[in-house]
Design an enzyme around this catalytic site. Structure first.
Site, short mmCIF file in Angstrom:
data_model
loop_
_atom_site.label_atom_id
_atom_site.label_comp_id
_atom_site.label_asym_id
_atom_site.label_seq_id
_atom_site.Cartn_x
_atom_site.Cartn_y
_atom_site.Cartn_z
N HIS A 5 -19.02 7.67 13.64
CA HIS A 5 -18.51 6.83 14.73
C HIS A 5 -19.60 5.95 15.33
CE1 HIS A 5 -20.03 9.27 18.18
NE2 HIS A 5 -19.88 10.28 17.35
N ASP A 7 -19.40 4.43 18.53
CA ASP A 7 -19.56 4.46 20.00
C ASP A 7 -20.56 5.52 20.43
OD1 ASP A 7 -17.50 6.25 18.99
OD2 ASP A 7 -17.15 6.84 21.07
N ASP A 37 -26.18 11.01 17.57
CA ASP A 37 -24.71 11.09 17.69
C ASP A 37 -24.16 9.71 17.95
OD1 ASP A 37 -22.12 11.79 18.27
OD2 ASP A 37 -22.54 12.78 20.16
N GLU A 71 -14.84 7.86 19.45
CA GLU A 71 -14.93 9.31 19.24
C GLU A 71 -15.25 10.04 20.53
OE1 GLU A 71 -17.14 13.12 18.28
OE2 GLU A 71 -17.74 11.37 19.44
N GLU A 72 -16.13 9.46 21.33
CA GLU A 72 -16.59 10.15 22.55
C GLU A 72 -15.48 10.29 23.58
OE1 GLU A 72 -19.25 11.68 22.55
OE2 GLU A 72 -20.57 10.72 21.12
N ASP A 98 -17.49 14.84 8.12
CA ASP A 98 -17.78 14.17 9.40
C ASP A 98 -19.09 14.72 9.96
OD1 ASP A 98 -17.48 12.56 11.64
OD2 ASP A 98 -15.70 13.56 12.42
C1 LIG Z 1 -26.94 31.05 15.89
C2 LIG Z 1 -27.24 29.77 16.52
C3 LIG Z 1 -26.37 28.66 16.04
C4 LIG Z 1 -26.59 27.53 16.94
C5 LIG Z 1 -25.88 26.35 16.47
C6 LIG Z 1 -26.21 25.20 17.35
C7 LIG Z 1 -26.43 24.02 16.52
C8 LIG Z 1 -26.26 22.77 17.27
C9 LIG Z 1 -26.25 21.64 16.32
C10 LIG Z 1 -25.48 20.63 16.50
C11 LIG Z 1 -24.56 20.49 17.68
C12 LIG Z 1 -23.16 20.27 17.26
C13 LIG Z 1 -22.70 18.93 17.71
C14 LIG Z 1 -21.46 18.55 16.98
C15 LIG Z 1 -21.05 17.12 17.17
C16 LIG Z 1 -20.43 16.93 18.47
C17 LIG Z 1 -19.84 15.57 18.64
C18 LIG Z 1 -19.59 15.35 20.11
O1 LIG Z 1 -20.51 15.13 20.86
N1 LIG Z 1 -18.33 15.45 20.56
C19 LIG Z 1 -18.00 15.34 21.96
C20 LIG Z 1 -16.89 14.34 22.23
C21 LIG Z 1 -15.55 14.65 21.67
C22 LIG Z 1 -15.28 14.21 20.38
C23 LIG Z 1 -14.01 14.42 19.83
C24 LIG Z 1 -13.04 15.07 20.58
O2 LIG Z 1 -11.83 15.26 20.02
C25 LIG Z 1 -13.32 15.49 21.87
C26 LIG Z 1 -14.59 15.29 22.42
C27 LIG Z 1 -17.67 16.70 22.54
O3 LIG Z 1 -17.61 16.77 23.78
O4 LIG Z 1 -17.49 17.68 21.82
#
Ligand SMILES: CCCCCCCC/C=C\CCCCCCCC(=O)N[C@@H](Cc1ccc(O)cc1)C(=O)O
Length: 342
Positions: A5, A7, A37, A71-72, A98
């Protein structure tokens, strides 16, 4: 189909060492809003396409690239429209890739080597508004309880009573079993025998925010509003709370627990949006998408071990569930523990 994405979340000017849209490189890091991101994935996809075109590469099968622009804010006008268009054409997808998890370097305590986690599911979500309306008044003669006091107590009950630790009920257990060999003794034995050791391991995991997020439905108070003047008791106080739902629970179950925890009829609970955790995508040896990703990760990241994991954030890919049963969330970069707060 490969998704990314364009944005980014807002970038208020305060708190930045470099202008947020400069993309400045310092000490081997690119600084700027959205670098992780999700600009890195967008640029990765576009550069790969350019290279393939330059080399005259002819792919063996058709593929789609989907670059969302919202996406955000849940992807309603980007990813969802792409899905509608594909559905109207009768398209079925072999797999979707993704953003999501990454190659984690020193993030999982006790694992020395970098390990690649592919998100085979993602947590669900509920966003609630909690509102209290009590008679307003002058601060010189306050009642025993105000809207702000009642709401603060409710929010504090939610923070002091986290939802249950669900370790072992969801797919995160498979991740630890598959990575067992990467831990040093005695953790390797414990991870390979979760039937015996999961009570201890689950307690250890809940001590750190990133691993706590994979063992339970999390509670985050994100907005708190009330009052306009120091000597006026306001009528209304409102808080917004966001829960990320563990794959072993549903929206209905979490709402029941939250109502019981708040247990105060003066606190009005309204659901702003909610969705259940996403289905678990296959990660067995015969699955084309997972195996293709695993092979690619091995070749790019020096044979880093690959395991399935739970994506703790949400992605545009959640809208693709009717087009495929194989959705994988993986961003092709290395993440260290100090990068989690970047
Ligand atoms: C044992 C320890 C394991 C620890 C694992 C931690 C690893 C962290 C690594 C990456 C973080 C994961 C991030 C995933 C991407 C998130 C994308 C994002 O920021 N999404 C937002 C916005 C959103 C997007 C789509 C939706 O339908 C709703 C909200 C979010 O708030 O999630």
């Amino acid at each position: 189909m490969i998704l990314a994405h364009l944005d980014v979340v807002p970038a208020p000017p305060e708190g930045w060492d470099v202008p947020p849209f400069s993309g400045e490189e310092r000490d081997g890091y690119i600084y700027g809003r959205g670098t992780l991101d999700d600009k890195s994935c967008v640029i990765g996809v576009l550069q790969a396409l350019e290279l393939m075109l330059k080399r005259g590469y002819k792919p063996k099968r058709s593929f789609y690239i989907g670059l969302g622009h919202d996406e955000e804010v849940s992807g309603h006008n980007g990813a969802m429209k792409i899905v509608e268009r594909l559905q109207s054409r009768g398209v079925k997808l072999l797999f979707v890739l993704d953003e999501g998890l990454a190659v984690l370097d020193g993030v999982i305590q006790g694992v020395k080597r970098p390990v690649a986690l592919i998100g085979t599911t993602e947590k669900g979500s509920i966003t609630l508004n909690l509102t209290v309306n009590q008679p307003p008044g002058h601060s010189s003669m306050p009642p025993e309880e105000t809207s702000i006091g009642i709401l603060s107590a409710a929010v504090s009950r939610l923070e002091r009573n986290p939802l249950p630790n669900m370790f072992g009920v969801g797919p995160e257990a498979s991740m630890f079993e598959q990575l067992a060999g990467e831990f040093a003794f005695p953790l390797n034995v414990m991870m390979a025998n979760l039937w015996l050791f999961s009570p201890i391991i689950s307690r250890v995991l809940e001590r750190t925010p990133s691993s706590n997020a994979i063992v339970r439905t999390t509670t985050a108070i994100t907005i708190f509003n009330a009052g306009v003047k120091s000597n006026v008791i306001p009528r209304m106080a409102r808080a917004t709370v966001n829960f990320r739902i563990h794959p072993g629970q549903t929206v209905t179950e979490v709402l029941d627990i939250v109502r019981n925890t708040i247990s105060d009829e003066r606190v009005e609970i309204s659901v702003l949006n909610s969705f259940d955790p996403l289905p678990i995508s296959p990660f067995d040896e015969s699955n084309f998408g997972y195996q293709t990703l695993q092979r690619t990760i091995h070749s790019v990241f020096s044979a880093a071990p690959v395991a399935p994991g739970v994506c703790i954030g949400n992605t545009d890919s959640r809208h693709f569930v009717n087009l495929t049963d194989s959705i994988y969330r993986f961003s092709p970069f290395k993440m260290k523990s100090e990068d989690l707060s970047r």
